[in-house]
Design a protein around this motif. Structure first.
Motif, PDB file in Angstrom:
ATOM      1  N   ASP A  23       0.180  -0.906  -0.076  1.00  0.00           N
ATOM      2  CA  ASP A  23      -0.359  -0.369  -0.192  1.00  0.00           C
ATOM      3  C   ASP A  23       0.543   1.621  -0.451  1.00  0.00           C
ATOM      4  OD1 ASP A  23       0.665  -0.716   2.575  1.00  0.00           O
ATOM      5  OD2 ASP A  23      -1.107   0.503   3.204  1.00  0.00           O
ATOM      6  N   GLN A  24       1.991   0.658   0.018  1.00  0.00           N
ATOM      7  CA  GLN A  24       2.897   2.143   0.165  1.00  0.00           C
ATOM      8  C   GLN A  24       3.657   2.628  -1.384  1.00  0.00           C
ATOM      9  OE1 GLN A  24       3.614   4.133   2.143  1.00  0.00           O
ATOM     10  NE2 GLN A  24       2.738   3.018   4.346  1.00  0.00           N
ATOM     11  N   ALA A  25       3.604   1.412  -2.201  1.00  0.00           N
ATOM     12  CA  ALA A  25       3.999   2.066  -3.967  1.00  0.00           C
ATOM     13  C   ALA A  25       4.370   3.259  -4.392  1.00  0.00           C
ATOM     14  CB  ALA A  25       3.654   0.683  -4.770  1.00  0.00           C
ATOM     15  N   LYS A  26       3.213   4.116  -4.353  1.00  0.00           N
ATOM     16  CA  LYS A  26       3.127   5.381  -4.279  1.00  0.00           C
ATOM     17  C   LYS A  26       3.270   6.491  -3.675  1.00  0.00           C
ATOM     18  CE  LYS A  26      -0.949   3.948  -7.407  1.00  0.00           C
ATOM     19  NZ  LYS A  26      -1.958   4.623  -8.246  1.00  0.00           N
ATOM     20  N   ALA A  27       3.478   6.100  -2.313  1.00  0.00           N
ATOM     21  CA  ALA A  27       4.251   7.055  -1.574  1.00  0.00           C
ATOM     22  C   ALA A  27       5.465   8.393  -1.668  1.00  0.00           C
ATOM     23  CB  ALA A  27       3.932   6.453   0.101  1.00  0.00           C
ATOM     24  N   VAL A  28       5.311   9.141  -1.637  1.00  0.00           N
ATOM     25  CA  VAL A  28       6.636   9.811  -1.454  1.00  0.00           C
ATOM     26  C   VAL A  28       7.427   9.722  -0.232  1.00  0.00           C
ATOM     27  CG1 VAL A  28       7.996  12.090  -1.673  1.00  0.00           C
ATOM     28  CG2 VAL A  28       5.495  11.710  -2.738  1.00  0.00           C
ATOM     29  N   VAL A  29       8.839   8.678  -0.380  1.00  0.00           N
ATOM     30  CA  VAL A  29      10.028   8.184  -0.022  1.00  0.00           C
ATOM     31  C   VAL A  29      10.281   9.442   1.632  1.00  0.00           C
ATOM     32  CG1 VAL A  29      12.540   7.763  -0.031  1.00  0.00           C
ATOM     33  CG2 VAL A  29      11.115   7.484  -1.628  1.00  0.00           C
ATOM     34  N   ARG A  30       9.404  10.125   1.384  1.00  0.00           N
ATOM     35  CA  ARG A  30      10.343  11.765   2.647  1.00  0.00           C
ATOM     36  C   ARG A  30       9.150  11.348   3.693  1.00  0.00           C
ATOM     37  NH1 ARG A  30      13.523  15.695   2.433  1.00  0.00           N
ATOM     38  NH2 ARG A  30      13.648  16.114   0.140  1.00  0.00           N
ATOM     39  N   SER A  31       8.129  10.806   3.327  1.00  0.00           N
ATOM     40  CA  SER A  31       6.884  10.790   4.164  1.00  0.00           C
ATOM     41  C   SER A  31       7.179   9.419   5.251  1.00  0.00           C
ATOM     42  CB  SER A  31       6.052  10.864   2.711  1.00  0.00           C
ATOM     43  OG  SER A  31       5.928   9.348   2.880  1.00  0.00           O
ATOM     44  N   LEU A  32       7.961   8.877   4.365  1.00  0.00           N
ATOM     45  CA  LEU A  32       8.107   7.462   5.285  1.00  0.00           C
ATOM     46  C   LEU A  32       8.901   7.293   6.261  1.00  0.00           C
ATOM     47  CD1 LEU A  32       7.979   5.088   2.106  1.00  0.00           C
ATOM     48  CD2 LEU A  32       6.054   5.927   3.021  1.00  0.00           C
ATOM     49  N   SER A  33       8.741   6.223   7.569  1.00  0.00           N
ATOM     50  CA  SER A  33       9.827   6.353   8.592  1.00  0.00           C
ATOM     51  C   SER A  33      10.712   5.435   8.185  1.00  0.00           C
ATOM     52  CB  SER A  33       9.112   5.644  10.024  1.00  0.00           C
ATOM     53  OG  SER A  33       9.116   4.023   8.695  1.00  0.00           O
ATOM     54  N   GLY A  34      11.989   6.041   8.821  1.00  0.00           N
ATOM     55  CA  GLY A  34      13.371   5.312   8.647  1.00  0.00           C
ATOM     56  C   GLY A  34      13.146   3.928   8.425  1.00  0.00           C
ATOM     57  N   GLY A  35      12.649   2.773   9.020  1.00  0.00           N
ATOM     58  CA  GLY A  35      12.363   1.470   9.108  1.00  0.00           C
ATOM     59  C   GLY A  35      12.116   1.759   7.818  1.00  0.00           C
ATOM     60  N   THR A  36      10.825   1.794   7.666  1.00  0.00           N
ATOM     61  CA  THR A  36      10.299   1.142   6.174  1.00  0.00           C
ATOM     62  C   THR A  36      11.029   1.679   4.930  1.00  0.00           C
ATOM     63  OG1 THR A  36       8.069   1.991   6.711  1.00  0.00           O
ATOM     64  CG2 THR A  36       8.358   2.186   4.445  1.00  0.00           C
ATOM     65  N   ARG A  37      11.786   2.996   4.708  1.00  0.00           N
ATOM     66  CA  ARG A  37      12.915   3.907   4.210  1.00  0.00           C
ATOM     67  C   ARG A  37      13.916   2.507   3.751  1.00  0.00           C
ATOM     68  NH1 ARG A  37      13.673   9.765   6.419  1.00  0.00           N
ATOM     69  NH2 ARG A  37      12.049  10.022   5.268  1.00  0.00           N
ATOM     70  N   ARG A  38      14.387   1.716   4.860  1.00  0.00           N
ATOM     71  CA  ARG A  38      15.180   0.899   5.235  1.00  0.00           C
ATOM     72  C   ARG A  38      14.875  -0.478   4.072  1.00  0.00           C
ATOM     73  NH1 ARG A  38      20.465   2.320   4.895  1.00  0.00           N
ATOM     74  NH2 ARG A  38      21.124   3.175   6.655  1.00  0.00           N
ATOM     75  N   LYS A  39      13.141  -0.833   4.763  1.00  0.00           N
ATOM     76  CA  LYS A  39      12.988  -1.914   3.680  1.00  0.00           C
ATOM     77  C   LYS A  39      12.142  -1.362   2.093  1.00  0.00           C
ATOM     78  CE  LYS A  39       9.597  -4.354   7.068  1.00  0.00           C
ATOM     79  NZ  LYS A  39       8.169  -3.599   7.793  1.00  0.00           N
ATOM     80  N   ILE A  40      12.361  -0.106   1.946  1.00  0.00           N
ATOM     81  CA  ILE A  40      12.449   0.041   0.277  1.00  0.00           C
ATOM     82  C   ILE A  40      13.682   0.027  -0.930  1.00  0.00           C
ATOM     83  CG2 ILE A  40      12.255   2.022  -1.532  1.00  0.00           C
ATOM     84  CD1 ILE A  40       9.354   0.659  -0.001  1.00  0.00           C
ATOM     85  N   GLU A  41      14.403   0.227   0.418  1.00  0.00           N
ATOM     86  CA  GLU A  41      16.225   0.154  -0.187  1.00  0.00           C
ATOM     87  C   GLU A  41      17.068  -1.484  -0.302  1.00  0.00           C
ATOM     88  OE1 GLU A  41      19.050   2.950   1.061  1.00  0.00           O
ATOM     89  OE2 GLU A  41      18.494   3.488   2.494  1.00  0.00           O
ATOM     90  N   LEU A  42      16.574  -2.510   0.822  1.00  0.00           N
ATOM     91  CA  LEU A  42      16.223  -3.791   0.724  1.00  0.00           C
ATOM     92  C   LEU A  42      15.213  -4.127  -0.160  1.00  0.00           C
ATOM     93  CD1 LEU A  42      17.830  -6.392   2.082  1.00  0.00           C
ATOM     94  CD2 LEU A  42      15.407  -6.391   3.704  1.00  0.00           C
TER      95      LEU A  42
END
Length: 252
Positions: free
Chosen positions: A135-154
């Motif tokens: 459900d986060q595919a269209k979210a702007v990265v800046r709006s995400l938590s640090g943990g979620t950003r790390r998951k995206i990087e993974l």
């Protein structure tokens, strides 16, 4: 994949006698690294031990002054593109574009690898679903938590299906729950995909459940083996105390 790569003992990454100096200051002094399929190796050392330098050599960002690196049997000097194709990397510093959406960041990575869009979308959707981020595919990265950003990087690091995953201080800035979740996710990848993971950290608690532990201090390996083997040769203290003794300082 070849039969050898499916074998649980297959060697995915082999680095031998790595030396690197910056001017007159040596950063690495003859370091060897072996990473096998399905195992997670924790690289532990204080700041300045040489962890980042080692990861920079393994990812091809820098060239060693001496020594060799092979990924999936491909020599990093002779066949860099083939070697790098087998690597996925999560760096200490975020490499996401904060003002783009999650899907745009992931498409940028798949485009760099020349992946057809249909295949890219299939892999992106599968990994987002696996990580609970569909459900986060269209979210702007800046709006995400640090943990979620790390998951995206993974997720980004896994899109081209590498056999080797390198994590450089990947939990910096994360809360304990997010750190543990990321660790559990990566451990699961080792088991489900047969990936080899090198996890560089300065946090002792992140190393307890690794298959092998490498203690790096002042550019040299002080110990390599399982936590049980480490404790068997210790002086009877708890794990953290003994690690700190081995590294010759009071804190990591």
């Amino acid at each position: 994949m070849t039969e050898a790569h499916n074998a649980p003992t297959a060697t995915l990454l082999q680095a031998r006698n790595l030396h690197k100096s910056y001017g007159a200051k040596p950063a690495l002094k003859g370091v060897d690294v072996t990473l096998r399929a399905g195992e997670m190796v924790a690289l532990l050392g204080p700041n300045g031990a040489g962890k980042s330098t080692l990861l920079q050599l393994l990812t091809g960002l820098f060239t060693p002054d001496q020594g060799s690196i092979e990924v999936l049997g491909h020599d990093m000097r002779q066949h860099p593109s083939r070697a790098l194709a087998g690597l996925g990397v999560v760096f200490q510093q975020s490499a996401l574009d904060m003002d783009l959406s999650v899907i745009a960041n992931l498409h940028f990575h798949t485009d760099l690898h020349g992946m057809p869009r249909k295949l890219a979308n299939t892999r992106i959707n599968t990994l987002l679903e696996t990580m609970g981020l569909a459900d986060q595919a269209k979210a702007v990265v800046r709006s995400l938590s640090g943990g979620t950003r790390r998951k995206i990087e993974l997720i980004r690091a896994l899109l081209h299906e590498p056999r080797v995953l390198l994590m450089d201080e990947a939990t910096v800035g994360l809360d304990p729950a997010s750190r543990q979740q990321l660790l559990d996710t990566v451990r699961g990848l080792c088991q489900s995909r047969g990936m080899g993971v090198l996890w560089a950290t300065h946090l002792i608690e992140e190393t307890r459940h690794a298959d092998r532990l490498m203690l790096l201090h002042q550019g040299a390996v002080r110990f390599e083996g399982s936590a049980a083997e480490f404790m068997a040769q210790s002086e009877g203290g708890d794990f953290q105390t003994e690690v700190l003794k081995q590294l010759g300082r009071g804190t990591v």
